[in-house]
Scaffold this motif. Structure first.
Motif, PDB file in Angstrom:
ATOM      1  N   PRO A  22       7.571  50.997  61.862  1.00  0.00           N
ATOM      2  CA  PRO A  22       8.088  50.179  63.317  1.00  0.00           C
ATOM      3  C   PRO A  22       8.692  48.925  63.197  1.00  0.00           C
ATOM      4  O   PRO A  22       8.235  48.292  62.329  1.00  0.00           O
ATOM      5  CB  PRO A  22       6.703  50.165  63.986  1.00  0.00           C
ATOM      6  N   ALA A  23       9.619  48.809  64.270  1.00  0.00           N
ATOM      7  CA  ALA A  23      10.648  47.749  63.725  1.00  0.00           C
ATOM      8  C   ALA A  23       9.814  46.498  64.138  1.00  0.00           C
ATOM      9  O   ALA A  23      10.017  45.224  63.721  1.00  0.00           O
ATOM     10  CB  ALA A  23      11.792  47.829  64.980  1.00  0.00           C
ATOM     11  N   PHE A  24       8.832  46.447  64.992  1.00  0.00           N
ATOM     12  CA  PHE A  24       7.936  45.335  65.283  1.00  0.00           C
ATOM     13  C   PHE A  24       6.221  45.372  64.766  1.00  0.00           C
ATOM     14  O   PHE A  24       5.563  44.767  65.395  1.00  0.00           O
ATOM     15  CB  PHE A  24       7.906  45.055  66.883  1.00  0.00           C
ATOM     16  N   GLY A  25       6.355  45.931  63.481  1.00  0.00           N
ATOM     17  CA  GLY A  25       5.173  46.176  62.811  1.00  0.00           C
ATOM     18  C   GLY A  25       4.801  45.243  61.696  1.00  0.00           C
ATOM     19  O   GLY A  25       4.739  45.780  60.594  1.00  0.00           O
ATOM     20  N   LEU A  26       5.031  43.929  61.902  1.00  0.00           N
ATOM     21  CA  LEU A  26       4.640  43.070  60.739  1.00  0.00           C
ATOM     22  C   LEU A  26       3.720  43.007  60.013  1.00  0.00           C
ATOM     23  O   LEU A  26       3.645  43.166  58.844  1.00  0.00           O
ATOM     24  CB  LEU A  26       5.047  41.396  61.347  1.00  0.00           C
ATOM     25  N   GLU A  27       2.725  43.364  60.663  1.00  0.00           N
ATOM     26  CA  GLU A  27       1.430  43.545  59.816  1.00  0.00           C
ATOM     27  C   GLU A  27       1.339  44.681  58.766  1.00  0.00           C
ATOM     28  O   GLU A  27       0.989  44.811  57.681  1.00  0.00           O
ATOM     29  CB  GLU A  27       0.138  44.104  60.845  1.00  0.00           C
ATOM     30  N   LYS A  28       2.370  45.927  59.330  1.00  0.00           N
ATOM     31  CA  LYS A  28       2.495  46.908  58.453  1.00  0.00           C
ATOM     32  C   LYS A  28       3.370  46.684  57.165  1.00  0.00           C
ATOM     33  O   LYS A  28       2.981  46.983  56.156  1.00  0.00           O
ATOM     34  CB  LYS A  28       3.074  47.928  59.018  1.00  0.00           C
ATOM     35  N   THR A  29       4.240  45.959  57.247  1.00  0.00           N
ATOM     36  CA  THR A  29       5.012  45.402  56.150  1.00  0.00           C
ATOM     37  C   THR A  29       4.122  44.380  55.212  1.00  0.00           C
ATOM     38  O   THR A  29       4.457  44.586  53.918  1.00  0.00           O
ATOM     39  CB  THR A  29       6.315  44.796  56.513  1.00  0.00           C
ATOM     40  N   LEU A  30       3.555  43.414  55.877  1.00  0.00           N
ATOM     41  CA  LEU A  30       2.668  42.620  55.007  1.00  0.00           C
ATOM     42  C   LEU A  30       1.734  43.406  54.460  1.00  0.00           C
ATOM     43  O   LEU A  30       1.411  43.084  53.080  1.00  0.00           O
ATOM     44  CB  LEU A  30       1.907  41.624  56.066  1.00  0.00           C
ATOM     45  N   CYS A  31       0.954  44.397  54.856  1.00  0.00           N
ATOM     46  CA  CYS A  31       0.106  45.261  54.141  1.00  0.00           C
ATOM     47  C   CYS A  31       0.610  45.987  53.156  1.00  0.00           C
ATOM     48  O   CYS A  31       0.011  46.464  52.178  1.00  0.00           O
ATOM     49  CB  CYS A  31      -0.818  46.072  55.261  1.00  0.00           C
ATOM     50  N   PHE A  88       8.520  40.089  50.032  1.00  0.00           N
ATOM     51  CA  PHE A  88       9.032  41.370  50.602  1.00  0.00           C
ATOM     52  C   PHE A  88       9.012  41.371  52.265  1.00  0.00           C
ATOM     53  O   PHE A  88       9.914  42.256  52.834  1.00  0.00           O
ATOM     54  CB  PHE A  88       7.880  42.385  50.103  1.00  0.00           C
ATOM     55  N   SER A  89       8.210  40.449  52.787  1.00  0.00           N
ATOM     56  CA  SER A  89       7.974  40.807  54.184  1.00  0.00           C
ATOM     57  C   SER A  89       8.624  39.628  55.328  1.00  0.00           C
ATOM     58  O   SER A  89       8.860  39.939  56.370  1.00  0.00           O
ATOM     59  CB  SER A  89       6.543  41.023  54.714  1.00  0.00           C
ATOM     60  N   LEU A  90       8.799  38.593  54.896  1.00  0.00           N
ATOM     61  CA  LEU A  90       9.194  37.684  55.567  1.00  0.00           C
ATOM     62  C   LEU A  90      10.307  36.729  55.129  1.00  0.00           C
ATOM     63  O   LEU A  90      10.527  35.567  54.775  1.00  0.00           O
ATOM     64  CB  LEU A  90       7.903  36.469  55.604  1.00  0.00           C
ATOM     65  N   THR A  91      11.540  37.599  55.145  1.00  0.00           N
ATOM     66  CA  THR A  91      12.745  37.214  54.876  1.00  0.00           C
ATOM     67  C   THR A  91      13.788  37.408  56.175  1.00  0.00           C
ATOM     68  O   THR A  91      13.561  38.285  57.004  1.00  0.00           O
ATOM     69  CB  THR A  91      13.386  37.735  53.555  1.00  0.00           C
ATOM     70  N   PHE A  92      15.015  36.702  55.849  1.00  0.00           N
ATOM     71  CA  PHE A  92      16.010  36.827  57.014  1.00  0.00           C
ATOM     72  C   PHE A  92      16.393  38.351  57.009  1.00  0.00           C
ATOM     73  O   PHE A  92      17.066  38.880  58.197  1.00  0.00           O
ATOM     74  CB  PHE A  92      17.287  35.786  56.941  1.00  0.00           C
ATOM     75  N   THR A  93      16.397  39.004  55.729  1.00  0.00           N
ATOM     76  CA  THR A  93      17.111  40.547  55.832  1.00  0.00           C
ATOM     77  C   THR A  93      15.812  41.245  55.537  1.00  0.00           C
ATOM     78  O   THR A  93      14.964  40.960  55.019  1.00  0.00           O
ATOM     79  CB  THR A  93      18.166  40.799  54.859  1.00  0.00           C
ATOM     80  N   ASP A  94      16.152  42.723  55.575  1.00  0.00           N
ATOM     81  CA  ASP A  94      14.932  43.664  55.093  1.00  0.00           C
ATOM     82  C   ASP A  94      15.244  44.218  53.894  1.00  0.00           C
ATOM     83  O   ASP A  94      14.484  45.192  53.217  1.00  0.00           O
ATOM     84  CB  ASP A  94      15.126  44.908  56.106  1.00  0.00           C
ATOM     85  N   LYS A  95      16.070  43.411  53.164  1.00  0.00           N
ATOM     86  CA  LYS A  95      16.713  43.945  51.623  1.00  0.00           C
ATOM     87  C   LYS A  95      15.475  44.154  50.764  1.00  0.00           C
ATOM     88  O   LYS A  95      15.376  45.284  49.909  1.00  0.00           O
ATOM     89  CB  LYS A  95      17.736  43.034  51.157  1.00  0.00           C
ATOM     90  N   HIS A  96      14.671  43.243  50.726  1.00  0.00           N
ATOM     91  CA  HIS A  96      13.335  43.315  49.735  1.00  0.00           C
ATOM     92  C   HIS A  96      12.628  44.461  50.057  1.00  0.00           C
ATOM     93  O   HIS A  96      11.999  45.244  49.121  1.00  0.00           O
ATOM     94  CB  HIS A  96      12.886  42.045  49.351  1.00  0.00           C
ATOM     95  N   MET A  97      12.159  44.439  51.222  1.00  0.00           N
ATOM     96  CA  MET A  97      11.296  45.316  51.778  1.00  0.00           C
ATOM     97  C   MET A  97      11.735  46.858  51.603  1.00  0.00           C
ATOM     98  O   MET A  97      11.076  47.876  51.198  1.00  0.00           O
ATOM     99  CB  MET A  97      10.872  45.160  53.233  1.00  0.00           C
ATOM    100  N   ASP A  98      12.989  46.940  52.112  1.00  0.00           N
ATOM    101  CA  ASP A  98      13.822  48.280  51.907  1.00  0.00           C
ATOM    102  C   ASP A  98      13.807  48.862  50.596  1.00  0.00           C
ATOM    103  O   ASP A  98      13.597  49.816  50.338  1.00  0.00           O
ATOM    104  CB  ASP A  98      15.396  48.340  52.539  1.00  0.00           C
ATOM    105  N   GLU A  99      13.830  47.911  49.560  1.00  0.00           N
ATOM    106  CA  GLU A  99      13.776  48.412  48.103  1.00  0.00           C
ATOM    107  C   GLU A  99      12.413  48.683  47.921  1.00  0.00           C
ATOM    108  O   GLU A  99      12.371  49.734  47.280  1.00  0.00           O
ATOM    109  CB  GLU A  99      14.199  47.200  47.252  1.00  0.00           C
ATOM    110  N   LEU A 100      11.486  48.004  48.246  1.00  0.00           N
ATOM    111  CA  LEU A 100      10.067  48.588  47.954  1.00  0.00           C
ATOM    112  C   LEU A 100       9.950  49.741  48.575  1.00  0.00           C
ATOM    113  O   LEU A 100       9.190  50.851  47.897  1.00  0.00           O
ATOM    114  CB  LEU A 100       9.066  47.489  48.458  1.00  0.00           C
ATOM    115  N   ILE A 101      10.028  50.242  49.919  1.00  0.00           N
ATOM    116  CA  ILE A 101       9.906  51.231  50.668  1.00  0.00           C
ATOM    117  C   ILE A 101      10.920  52.425  50.175  1.00  0.00           C
ATOM    118  O   ILE A 101      10.166  53.407  49.843  1.00  0.00           O
ATOM    119  CB  ILE A 101      10.291  51.150  51.965  1.00  0.00           C
ATOM    120  N   ASP A 102      12.009  52.133  49.432  1.00  0.00           N
ATOM    121  CA  ASP A 102      12.756  53.303  48.874  1.00  0.00           C
ATOM    122  C   ASP A 102      12.076  53.881  47.558  1.00  0.00           C
ATOM    123  O   ASP A 102      12.079  54.984  47.151  1.00  0.00           O
ATOM    124  CB  ASP A 102      14.061  52.979  48.703  1.00  0.00           C
ATOM    125  N   SER A 103      11.467  52.449  47.048  1.00  0.00           N
ATOM    126  CA  SER A 103      10.950  52.786  45.627  1.00  0.00           C
ATOM    127  C   SER A 103       9.601  53.894  45.941  1.00  0.00           C
ATOM    128  O   SER A 103       9.467  54.962  44.988  1.00  0.00           O
ATOM    129  CB  SER A 103      10.453  51.501  44.773  1.00  0.00           C
TER     130      SER A 103
END
Length: 216
Positions: A22-31, A88-103
């Motif tokens: 979810p776009a506004f699910g910060l807790e989910k990306t942190l976890c 991974f979770s608190l950056t200006f872009t989703d680049k690092h999180m996207d990399e982790l999700i893709d992996s």
């Protein structure tokens, strides 16, 4: 049930019907990022001295989907747990999180647990539609341990705590079952063997507090 790790099971349970977080699910990306670190700690790939993380061994081939996490720790070590989650979770872009999700997503697709497709605003982003049968298998395994008497496995404890923190655990239990669930969560919190897992939740809470303070 397919042999999925904590991080793979967590992502499978939090992906929405659109194949993404979810776009506004910060807790989910942190976890999710915390799950990756925790899994490598539990496998003795990383070490934690109570303050900072270091690499303890080479990354096993079967844990290749956590290479993004492993390489950041390796590059920055010794590094605080919070710093890795922030990366991974608190950056200006989703680049690092996207990399982790893709992996992780690719590893799930290889086992048939998700269907990988192109999507996003311009159709250039990989998205992962969860196989409901596999999601249900993970959920039923969690329910079986939590709602029955007996000692919980470390993997189930970690997965339960992370899904509870991200707000995704309660939806899998009926109103009648939530009383027993609440009791189990209290047991988990008060069990000394789960100290590292609880510490992870504390780090996530601390980061969320900092974000709230910064936004006010």
């Amino acid at each position: 049930m397919k042999n999925l790790s904590i991080t793979q099971q967590y992502l499978l349970c939090v992906l929405n019907k659109n194949g993404k977080l979810p776009a506004f699910g910060l807790e989910k990306t942190l976890c999710l990022s915390a799950a990756g670190v925790l899994e490598l700690l539990m496998e003795d790939v990383l070490a934690f001295d109570g303050k900072k993380l270091t690499v303890q061994s080479t990354l096993p081939e079967e844990k290749g989907y956590l290479r993004p996490v492993y390489e950041v720790v390796e590059r920055k070590q010794p590094v605080k747990f919070e710093a890795i989650v922030e990366y991974f979770s608190l950056t200006f872009t989703d680049k690092h999180m996207d990399e982790l999700i893709d992996s992780i997503g690719v590893s799930l697709a290889q086992q048939g647990c998700v269907k990988k497709e192109k999507g996003g605003l311009f159709g250039g982003k990989d998205i992962y539609f969860p196989n409901e049968t596999d999601v249900d298998s993970v959920v039923q395994n969690i329910r079986a341990e939590l709602l029955e008497d007996g000692e919980l496995s470390e993997d189930i404890v970690a997965l339960t705590v992370l899904l509870n923190k991200s707000g995704d655990l309660q939806k899998y239990f009926s109103a009648y079952e939530k009383k027993d669930l609440k009791k189990r969560l209290k047991e988990i919190k008060n069990t000394p063997q789960n100290e590292m897992i609880q510490k992870v939740v504390e780090y996530i809470d601390s980061l969320l507090c900092l974000i709230i303070v910064a936004a006010t």
